[in-house]
Design an enzyme around this catalytic site. Structure first.
Site, mmCIF file in Angstrom:
data_model
loop_
_atom_site.group_PDB
_atom_site.id
_atom_site.type_symbol
_atom_site.label_atom_id
_atom_site.label_comp_id
_atom_site.label_asym_id
_atom_site.label_seq_id
_atom_site.Cartn_x
_atom_site.Cartn_y
_atom_site.Cartn_z
ATOM 1 N N LYS A 79 -4.939 2.739 -2.920
ATOM 2 C CA LYS A 79 -6.008 2.836 -3.924
ATOM 3 C C LYS A 79 -7.048 3.908 -3.602
ATOM 4 O O LYS A 79 -8.161 3.886 -4.134
ATOM 5 C CB LYS A 79 -6.714 1.474 -4.144
ATOM 6 N N HIS A 103 1.352 4.946 3.147
ATOM 7 C CA HIS A 103 0.159 4.112 3.360
ATOM 8 C C HIS A 103 0.152 3.521 4.771
ATOM 9 O O HIS A 103 -0.680 2.667 5.069
ATOM 10 C CB HIS A 103 0.178 2.914 2.407
ATOM 11 N N SER A 137 -10.575 -1.555 -7.063
ATOM 12 C CA SER A 137 -9.321 -1.039 -7.607
ATOM 13 C C SER A 137 -8.158 -1.923 -7.146
ATOM 14 O O SER A 137 -7.277 -2.303 -7.941
ATOM 15 C CB SER A 137 -9.123 0.408 -7.133
HETATM 16 S S1 PPS Z 1 -1.684 3.336 -5.030
HETATM 17 O O1 PPS Z 1 -1.130 2.246 -5.861
HETATM 18 O O2 PPS Z 1 -2.217 2.829 -3.766
HETATM 19 O O3 PPS Z 1 -0.734 4.413 -4.805
HETATM 20 O O4 PPS Z 1 -2.912 3.883 -5.861
HETATM 21 P P1 PPS Z 1 -3.648 5.281 -5.654
HETATM 22 O O5 PPS Z 1 -2.947 6.320 -6.412
HETATM 23 O O6 PPS Z 1 -3.891 5.519 -4.206
HETATM 24 O O7 PPS Z 1 -5.078 5.014 -6.286
HETATM 25 C C1 PPS Z 1 -5.256 4.592 -7.607
HETATM 26 C C2 PPS Z 1 -6.678 4.962 -7.994
HETATM 27 O O8 PPS Z 1 -6.753 6.383 -8.171
HETATM 28 C C3 PPS Z 1 -7.283 6.660 -9.462
HETATM 29 N N1 PPS Z 1 -6.746 7.925 -10.002
HETATM 30 C C4 PPS Z 1 -7.508 8.962 -10.365
HETATM 31 N N2 PPS Z 1 -8.839 9.159 -10.294
HETATM 32 C C5 PPS Z 1 -9.314 10.339 -10.765
HETATM 33 N N3 PPS Z 1 -8.538 11.309 -11.307
HETATM 34 C C6 PPS Z 1 -7.188 11.152 -11.386
HETATM 35 N N4 PPS Z 1 -6.442 12.102 -11.911
HETATM 36 C C7 PPS Z 1 -6.633 9.939 -10.899
HETATM 37 N N5 PPS Z 1 -5.364 9.438 -10.818
HETATM 38 C C8 PPS Z 1 -5.457 8.225 -10.275
HETATM 39 C C9 PPS Z 1 -6.831 5.464 -10.289
HETATM 40 O O9 PPS Z 1 -7.536 5.394 -11.490
HETATM 41 C C10 PPS Z 1 -7.100 4.337 -9.321
HETATM 42 O O10 PPS Z 1 -8.499 4.045 -9.192
HETATM 43 P P2 PPS Z 1 -9.280 2.988 -10.093
HETATM 44 O O11 PPS Z 1 -10.644 2.879 -9.476
HETATM 45 O O12 PPS Z 1 -8.510 1.703 -10.055
HETATM 46 O O13 PPS Z 1 -9.339 3.586 -11.479
#
Ligand code: PPS
Length: 285
Positions: A44, A99, A129
């Site tokens: 996340k 991770h 998240s």
């Molecule tokens: S995972 O499942 O662990 O692989 O998730 P991960 O990709 O690490 O994190 C998911 C969060 O990243 C946000 N996200 C983004 N934020 C800004 N810009 C872009 N382009 C973007 N893409 C993914 C996503 O919305 C999740 O955060 P939250 O706070 O839940 O919205």
């Protein structure tokens, strides 16, 4: 209904897609090559955003591949049952996500010239998240409230273990030449500046129009709509009520979810567990 996790060396892993034998092989047998690039994150932290950004840098902003192949196939997860065999058989240069906490990562990293980027995000936003993600997923225990997940998170009783230990462990690599530390908050505030940093680390150069394409196709708005990226094609067996990985994509969302007491309790634990790092190590503090 999945009630628990896959456990390996005291760390919880999602109950689907992870097996002890592969986790063991990853640590002991996986050989990193010098042209490998690894995206390291605690869940996340913005893994998929960074992975798409790197892929777009590699394609000079061309997103064609992205719209037909799921993100987890384009950038496999090293420690998963699907990702590990894919990566073993893949020709270089390989791009992979992980991770894993540092002590479970392939030992070969420490004698290799592979490059790694460690992306850090404010753990309060990660907690929120993660709560919305894990409470919808049939991948382990479902917290019945944010309060419950809050307690689990502070104790490290969540998939991939403690955020504090993960970050502490990986930051021990921060002086290595092939190790770049990035922050989600900086990516939000200055996306172009962060892309330039990544380019410099990778020895790549983007023309201004290519930079504009990378910015456009890695934006939250664009990524959110693409079903090969937003996790919406993951089966109902894992997310019975559906999921969009791109939930909000903001910084500071935790302020809308934590009580005052939770915010204070979190601060206290953060200060205790992350004591000793130089000022500025965690830009949101
Ligand atoms: S995972 O499942 O662990 O692989 O998730 P991960 O990709 O690490 O994190 C998911 C969060 O990243 C946000 N996200 C983004 N934020 C800004 N810009 C872009 N382009 C973007 N893409 C993914 C996503 O919305 C999740 O955060 P939250 O706070 O839940 O919205």
């Amino acid at each position: 209904m999945m009630s628990d996790y896959t456990w390996f060396e005291g760390i919880a892993f999602p109950a689907v897609g992870f097996g002890k034998e592969i986790l063991e092989d990853v640590r002991n047998k996986f050989v990193l090559k010098e042209d490998d690039l690894i995206i390291l994150t605690y869940p996340k932290s913005g893994t998929n955003w960074l992975a798409e950004t790197v892929r777009l840098i590699q394609t000079k902003g061309d997103p064609t591949w992205f719209q037909s192949v799921p993100i987890w196939q384009r950038t496999p997860w090293l420690e998963t049952d699907i990702g590990y065999p894919k990566l073993i058989n893949k020709e270089g240069p390989r791009l992979m996500n992980s991770h894993l906490p540092i002590h479970l990562f392939p030992k070969s990293l420490f004698s290799s010239k592979a490059k790694a980027i460690y992306l850090i995000r404010n753990p309060r936003d990660i907690l929120v998240s993660g709560y919305f993600f894990w409470s919808k997923a049939k991948l382990g225990k479902n917290p019945e409230s944010l309060g419950t997940y809050f307690e689990w998170f502070l104790k490290g009783n969540v998939p991939f273990g403690s955020w504090f230990e993960h970050v502490r462990g990986w930051l021990s690599m921060r002086e290595w030449d092939n190790f770049l530390v990035l922050y989600y908050e900086d990516m939000k505030k200055d996306t172009k500046g962060t892309i330039k940093k990544i380019c410099e680390f990778l020895g790549k150069k983007l023309e201004p129009d290519e930079m504009d394409l990378v910015l456009k196709h890695s934006s939250f708005q664009v990524m959110k709509e693409i079903n090969m990226i937003n996790f919406s094609i993951i089966g109902k067996d894992v997310f019975p009520n559906g999921l969009n990985l791109m939930r909000k994509g903001t910084t500071g969302d935790w302020k809308k979810h934590f009580t005052v007491a939770q915010a204070e309790a979190f601060d206290k634990v953060f200060q205790e567990k992350m004591a000793g790092f130089p000022p500025g190590m965690f830009p949101w503090e």
